[in-house]
Scaffold this motif. Sequence first.
Motif, PDB file in Angstrom:
ATOM      1  N   GLY A   1      52.552 -41.339 -38.730  1.00  0.00           N
ATOM      2  CA  GLY A   1      53.261 -42.613 -38.555  1.00  0.00           C
ATOM      3  C   GLY A   1      53.858 -42.879 -37.189  1.00  0.00           C
ATOM      4  N   ALA A   2      53.166 -42.463 -36.126  1.00  0.00           N
ATOM      5  CA  ALA A   2      53.704 -42.697 -34.789  1.00  0.00           C
ATOM      6  C   ALA A   2      53.565 -44.167 -34.383  1.00  0.00           C
ATOM      7  CB  ALA A   2      52.993 -41.806 -33.781  1.00  0.00           C
ATOM      8  N   THR A   3      54.599 -44.706 -33.788  1.00  0.00           N
ATOM      9  CA  THR A   3      54.544 -46.075 -33.266  1.00  0.00           C
ATOM     10  C   THR A   3      54.089 -46.040 -31.815  1.00  0.00           C
ATOM     11  OG1 THR A   3      56.794 -45.932 -32.464  1.00  0.00           O
ATOM     12  CG2 THR A   3      56.500 -46.744 -34.713  1.00  0.00           C
ATOM     13  N   ALA A   4      53.776 -47.216 -31.262  1.00  0.00           N
ATOM     14  CA  ALA A   4      53.324 -47.296 -29.871  1.00  0.00           C
ATOM     15  C   ALA A   4      54.331 -46.653 -28.916  1.00  0.00           C
ATOM     16  CB  ALA A   4      53.075 -48.759 -29.487  1.00  0.00           C
ATOM     17  N   ASP A   5      55.609 -46.946 -29.133  1.00  0.00           N
ATOM     18  CA  ASP A   5      56.641 -46.392 -28.247  1.00  0.00           C
ATOM     19  C   ASP A   5      56.686 -44.873 -28.309  1.00  0.00           C
ATOM     20  OD1 ASP A   5      57.525 -48.674 -27.097  1.00  0.00           O
ATOM     21  OD2 ASP A   5      59.067 -49.079 -28.617  1.00  0.00           O
ATOM     22  N   ARG A   6      56.544 -44.358 -29.530  1.00  0.00           N
ATOM     23  CA  ARG A   6      56.594 -42.896 -29.679  1.00  0.00           C
ATOM     24  C   ARG A   6      55.361 -42.230 -29.082  1.00  0.00           C
ATOM     25  NH1 ARG A   6      59.502 -40.005 -32.858  1.00  0.00           N
ATOM     26  NH2 ARG A   6      57.871 -39.176 -34.195  1.00  0.00           N
ATOM     27  N   VAL A   7      54.213 -42.864 -29.227  1.00  0.00           N
ATOM     28  CA  VAL A   7      53.000 -42.325 -28.604  1.00  0.00           C
ATOM     29  C   VAL A   7      53.171 -42.290 -27.080  1.00  0.00           C
ATOM     30  CG1 VAL A   7      50.552 -42.734 -28.186  1.00  0.00           C
ATOM     31  CG2 VAL A   7      51.492 -43.054 -30.477  1.00  0.00           C
ATOM     32  N   ALA A   8      53.689 -43.378 -26.541  1.00  0.00           N
ATOM     33  CA  ALA A   8      53.913 -43.437 -25.083  1.00  0.00           C
ATOM     34  C   ALA A   8      54.851 -42.317 -24.654  1.00  0.00           C
ATOM     35  CB  ALA A   8      54.482 -44.804 -24.692  1.00  0.00           C
ATOM     36  N   GLU A   9      55.886 -42.081 -25.450  1.00  0.00           N
ATOM     37  CA  GLU A   9      56.848 -41.024 -25.131  1.00  0.00           C
ATOM     38  C   GLU A   9      56.167 -39.649 -25.173  1.00  0.00           C
ATOM     39  OE1 GLU A   9      59.641 -41.089 -23.892  1.00  0.00           O
ATOM     40  OE2 GLU A   9      60.597 -39.171 -24.344  1.00  0.00           O
ATOM     41  N   GLY A  10      55.311 -39.453 -26.186  1.00  0.00           N
ATOM     42  CA  GLY A  10      54.574 -38.193 -26.296  1.00  0.00           C
ATOM     43  C   GLY A  10      53.689 -37.948 -25.079  1.00  0.00           C
ATOM     44  N   ILE A  11      53.001 -38.974 -24.636  1.00  0.00           N
ATOM     45  CA  ILE A  11      52.133 -38.854 -23.455  1.00  0.00           C
ATOM     46  C   ILE A  11      52.982 -38.512 -22.220  1.00  0.00           C
ATOM     47  CG2 ILE A  11      50.559 -40.115 -21.917  1.00  0.00           C
ATOM     48  CD1 ILE A  11      49.721 -41.762 -24.426  1.00  0.00           C
ATOM     49  N   ARG A  12      54.114 -39.188 -22.124  1.00  0.00           N
ATOM     50  CA  ARG A  12      55.012 -38.945 -20.985  1.00  0.00           C
ATOM     51  C   ARG A  12      55.459 -37.470 -20.953  1.00  0.00           C
ATOM     52  NH1 ARG A  12      59.912 -38.183 -19.566  1.00  0.00           N
ATOM     53  NH2 ARG A  12      60.641 -38.029 -21.722  1.00  0.00           N
ATOM     54  N   ILE A  13      55.780 -36.929 -22.118  1.00  0.00           N
ATOM     55  CA  ILE A  13      56.226 -35.535 -22.192  1.00  0.00           C
ATOM     56  C   ILE A  13      55.102 -34.588 -21.761  1.00  0.00           C
ATOM     57  CG2 ILE A  13      56.911 -33.673 -23.780  1.00  0.00           C
ATOM     58  CD1 ILE A  13      58.442 -35.871 -25.384  1.00  0.00           C
TER      59      ILE A  13
END
Length: 380
Positions: free
Chosen positions: A287-299
Amino acid sequence: MKLYEFQGKQLFKKCGIRTPEGIIIENNIAIPEKTHDITYPAMVKAQVLSGGRGKAGGVKRAMNPQEAAGFTEQLLGADLKECKIDAILIEECVPFIEEYYLSITLDSASRMPVVIFSKHGGVDIEEVAATDPDKIAKVIIDPLIGLQDFYYEVIFRKAGLTEPDLKGRIKEVIASLYALFNDYDCMLVEINPLMRVKDGSIIAADAKVDIDDSGVYRHPDLIAWREEMATSELIKQAKAVKFLYIDCEPDGTVGVISNGSGMIMSCVDWITKQGGKVACALDLGGGATADRVAEGIRILAQNPNVKAILISIFGGITRCDEIAGGIIKAVEKIPVPIVAKLDGTNKEVGMKLLVNANRTDITIGYTIKEAAEKVLKAQN
Ligand code: GDP
Ligand code: MN
């Protein structure tokens, strides 16, 4: 690259500078048992990359193992001077009779190493410099001839050090510290306080070491520390947003983002099969949202070894259009290319979003094999 006190002291030991016997505690497991391993009284010292810990309450004296365990539990994980305390050093308390200051750094004006010594250590050296500059000996060393004997005489005369035995012992410490400074490409090595004990021995009670970042690659022990520091930081960041960050191969170059450990392992297998190596992986869960995916990529992109990222998602609860939105958002801010393979819920919408984004740093893999091939190409 700044070192923690306990790391600096390991280098000191290697170079023949005495430090107190101690133990390092990095997690909450069995603290009361561990604190039995040294003699008391002991100093309980918060490990953070900033000075002035004593004044800020990060250095405490414990009379017995119970007290040391109490201080450790109180400090570990807490904040000190805006840094989170990740480790505690517990050391035998040195019964000093005098505290000195010793450092070697690069003098910016002459571009040469400068040895700074004072009999008035254990306090803020800047304060001594402001009120009693005559109490500090500063001697610039010509690196081409090295620390010749006459330099010591200049240092001791300026510092008002006269006892022959004491001079001999301090000389040994300065010589070792100068060797460390050169051998490890240091920008600063500082011992404050450098303690003199009744029997005459000289012990480094604190250690501050700052290493030139561009020299780190020459020292395997430092590379290991840098990786530990960098990765533990990423694990923390991922945990904070409920993702799981996993370190893989130290010489890996690909970052993997997926949902579920089975999916991650299959990505790793495919990349390995194509001749690549995975540096790290991030499990997004469900259930990842767009914002959370972006945050994951950033990490993930913060791992300096990651040269390209493979994102493989099987959308169930997680929707592929959300993943695509996150990829498009993230790619603006990171320097590494992304290869995406999307399947499951809203796959078509997600793919269309990625195609329409029309970016050279986003590639689509239609099968996992193709995605693995493409991510290895993308990293070059
Ligand atoms: P800093 O404040 O971050 O520089 O941390 P230090 O390691 O220098 O510790 C602060 C102060 O605690 C020192 O200046 C000492 O006065 C005291 N201290 C540290 N280690 C010892 C020790 O082993 N024995 C004793 N008696 N005092 C210590
Ligand atoms: Mn200190």
